[in-house]
Design a protein around this motif. Structure first.
Motif, mmCIF file in Angstrom:
data_model
loop_
_atom_site.group_PDB
_atom_site.id
_atom_site.type_symbol
_atom_site.label_atom_id
_atom_site.label_comp_id
_atom_site.label_asym_id
_atom_site.label_seq_id
_atom_site.Cartn_x
_atom_site.Cartn_y
_atom_site.Cartn_z
ATOM 1 N N ARG A 170 0.821 -1.221 0.000
ATOM 2 C CA ARG A 170 0.000 0.000 0.000
ATOM 3 C C ARG A 170 0.851 1.265 0.000
ATOM 4 N NH1 ARG A 170 -3.286 -0.161 5.196
ATOM 5 N NH2 ARG A 170 -1.309 -1.015 5.897
ATOM 6 N N PHE A 171 2.094 1.157 0.465
ATOM 7 C CA PHE A 171 2.940 2.339 0.597
ATOM 8 C C PHE A 171 4.055 2.410 -0.448
ATOM 9 C CE2 PHE A 171 1.357 1.235 4.891
ATOM 10 C CZ PHE A 171 0.445 2.281 5.005
ATOM 11 N N ILE A 172 3.985 1.559 -1.454
ATOM 12 C CA ILE A 172 4.969 1.581 -2.526
ATOM 13 C C ILE A 172 4.432 2.451 -3.661
ATOM 14 C CG2 ILE A 172 6.279 0.190 -4.197
ATOM 15 C CD1 ILE A 172 7.043 -0.324 -1.258
ATOM 16 N N ASP A 173 5.199 3.455 -4.066
ATOM 17 C CA ASP A 173 4.821 4.330 -5.169
ATOM 18 C C ASP A 173 4.867 3.512 -6.463
ATOM 19 O OD1 ASP A 173 5.433 6.180 -7.497
ATOM 20 O OD2 ASP A 173 5.018 7.652 -5.915
ATOM 21 N N LYS A 174 3.760 3.445 -7.159
ATOM 22 C CA LYS A 174 3.657 2.610 -8.364
ATOM 23 C C LYS A 174 4.539 3.112 -9.509
ATOM 24 C CE LYS A 174 -0.763 0.650 -7.142
ATOM 25 N NZ LYS A 174 -0.254 0.211 -5.916
ATOM 26 N N GLU A 175 4.826 4.409 -9.541
ATOM 27 C CA GLU A 175 5.662 4.965 -10.611
ATOM 28 C C GLU A 175 7.154 4.777 -10.340
ATOM 29 O OE1 GLU A 175 4.621 8.990 -11.594
ATOM 30 O OE2 GLU A 175 2.477 8.506 -11.582
ATOM 31 N N THR A 176 7.578 5.034 -9.093
ATOM 32 C CA THR A 176 9.010 5.010 -8.781
ATOM 33 C C THR A 176 9.461 3.730 -8.088
ATOM 34 O OG1 THR A 176 8.719 6.024 -6.601
ATOM 35 C CG2 THR A 176 8.999 7.524 -8.493
ATOM 36 N N GLY A 177 8.528 3.001 -7.475
ATOM 37 C CA GLY A 177 8.883 1.808 -6.713
ATOM 38 C C GLY A 177 9.434 2.130 -5.334
ATOM 39 N N ALA A 178 9.422 3.410 -4.964
ATOM 40 C CA ALA A 178 9.958 3.845 -3.670
ATOM 41 C C ALA A 178 8.905 3.669 -2.567
ATOM 42 C CB ALA A 178 10.392 5.304 -3.742
ATOM 43 N N PHE A 179 9.384 3.531 -1.345
ATOM 44 C CA PHE A 179 8.510 3.457 -0.177
ATOM 45 C C PHE A 179 8.075 4.879 0.168
ATOM 46 C CE2 PHE A 179 7.715 3.290 4.421
ATOM 47 C CZ PHE A 179 6.809 2.241 4.470
ATOM 48 N N ASN A 180 6.790 5.130 0.262
ATOM 49 C CA ASN A 180 6.249 6.461 0.531
ATOM 50 C C ASN A 180 6.119 6.675 2.040
ATOM 51 O OD1 ASN A 180 4.530 8.713 0.932
ATOM 52 N ND2 ASN A 180 3.709 8.477 -1.128
ATOM 53 N N MET A 181 7.120 7.339 2.612
ATOM 54 C CA MET A 181 7.153 7.568 4.065
ATOM 55 C C MET A 181 5.968 8.412 4.541
ATOM 56 S SD MET A 181 10.039 6.332 5.455
ATOM 57 C CE MET A 181 11.580 5.676 4.894
ATOM 58 N N GLU A 182 5.616 9.451 3.786
ATOM 59 C CA GLU A 182 4.514 10.320 4.197
ATOM 60 C C GLU A 182 3.194 9.569 4.247
ATOM 61 O OE1 GLU A 182 4.109 14.243 2.456
ATOM 62 O OE2 GLU A 182 6.273 14.316 2.148
ATOM 63 N N LYS A 183 2.940 8.756 3.243
ATOM 64 C CA LYS A 183 1.693 7.990 3.175
ATOM 65 C C LYS A 183 1.606 7.000 4.331
ATOM 66 C CE LYS A 183 -1.070 5.478 -0.204
ATOM 67 N NZ LYS A 183 -1.070 4.857 -1.525
ATOM 68 N N ALA A 184 2.739 6.450 4.761
ATOM 69 C CA ALA A 184 2.769 5.473 5.852
ATOM 70 C C ALA A 184 2.497 6.113 7.211
ATOM 71 C CB ALA A 184 4.111 4.750 5.880
ATOM 72 N N ASN A 185 2.662 7.427 7.321
ATOM 73 C CA ASN A 185 2.394 8.166 8.561
ATOM 74 C C ASN A 185 3.231 7.628 9.729
ATOM 75 O OD1 ASN A 185 1.201 10.296 9.798
ATOM 76 N ND2 ASN A 185 -0.790 9.339 10.051
ATOM 77 N N LEU A 186 4.558 7.577 9.504
ATOM 78 C CA LEU A 186 5.478 6.991 10.478
ATOM 79 C C LEU A 186 5.560 7.794 11.771
ATOM 80 C CD1 LEU A 186 8.357 5.921 8.079
ATOM 81 C CD2 LEU A 186 6.553 4.500 9.070
ATOM 82 N N LEU A 187 5.884 7.082 12.831
ATOM 83 C CA LEU A 187 5.990 7.629 14.171
ATOM 84 C C LEU A 187 7.458 7.858 14.518
ATOM 85 C CD1 LEU A 187 4.087 8.134 16.658
ATOM 86 C CD2 LEU A 187 4.651 5.809 17.379
ATOM 87 N N VAL A 188 7.749 8.981 15.168
ATOM 88 C CA VAL A 188 9.098 9.246 15.664
ATOM 89 C C VAL A 188 9.025 9.614 17.140
ATOM 90 C CG1 VAL A 188 10.037 9.965 13.422
ATOM 91 C CG2 VAL A 188 9.075 11.689 14.947
ATOM 92 N N TYR A 189 10.177 9.529 17.793
ATOM 93 C CA TYR A 189 10.307 9.804 19.219
ATOM 94 C C TYR A 189 11.263 10.970 19.387
ATOM 95 C CZ TYR A 189 11.661 8.975 24.107
ATOM 96 O OH TYR A 189 11.916 9.103 25.435
#
Length: 191
Positions: A146-165
């Protein structure tokens, strides 16, 4: 004006990850870690630092493998809870409603709800003081399609809504302001 503070760990923000470990279901456990990072690109290597008194420490040391599971805004409660509760008293996967998946290379499970899971084999353990560093080879990465950009094949960090500390607090990542090399990228001239 800058003030002098006592030496401390002030490199923030850091990823808030859940480490999954254990080689059989009755041993599976989750541990929240922010002392985590990349060591080398080729070969791909990373590290986690864990206090020896943590319940997961001997599980990781004895099995010499684990999975780094990136967490999301939706996983924030479970991420914090798994960091303040001990696996000797709790079945963390079950109590947090997380699903252990079967990893491709290591025996440790991954978290199915995690958008990106990094399978690791420990190369070396270095005692450093309060924490021991597990220097590890990355042997596989599992990415949620779900988080792989179909055009570039890159992992979409923004779409994944990652958590940081950051210094005792959890945050979701903000908006992208640029990409690597954008400060020196040549602009297209209009003719």
């Amino acid at each position: 004006m800058k003030l002098n503070w006592k030496p401390g760990t002030m490199i923030y923000p850091l990823p808030a990850v859940l480490i999954s470990c254990g080689n059989k279901p009755e041993e599976y456990n989750l541990l929240t870690v922010s002392w985590v990072g990349t060591i080398c690109t080729n070969p791909p290597m990373c590290y986690i630092s864990v206090r020896p008194e943590r319940h997961s420490y001997p599980v990781i040391r004895d099995n010499m493998e684990f999975v780094i599971n990136l967490t999301t805004k939706d996983m924030a409660f479970a991420t914090d809870w798994c960091g303040v509760r001990s696996g000797k008293d709790h079945r963390k996967f079950e109590e947090m409603g997380l699903t252990p998946g079967t990893s491709t290379i290591v025996k440790a499970p991954y978290i199915e709800e995690s958008p990106l899971c990094i399978e690791c084999k420990v190369r070396e353990i270095i005692g450093l003081g309060s924490h021991d560093m597990f220097i590890s080879d990355v042997v596989n990465v599992l990415a949620d399609e779900r988080f792989i950009d179909k055009e570039t094949g890159a992992f979409n960090m923004e779409k994944a809504n990652l958590l940081v500390y950051s210094h005792g607090h959890y945050h979701e990542l903000g908006n992208e302001i640029g990409k690597f090399g954008w400060s020196v990228q040549k602009k297209n001239k209009k003719t």
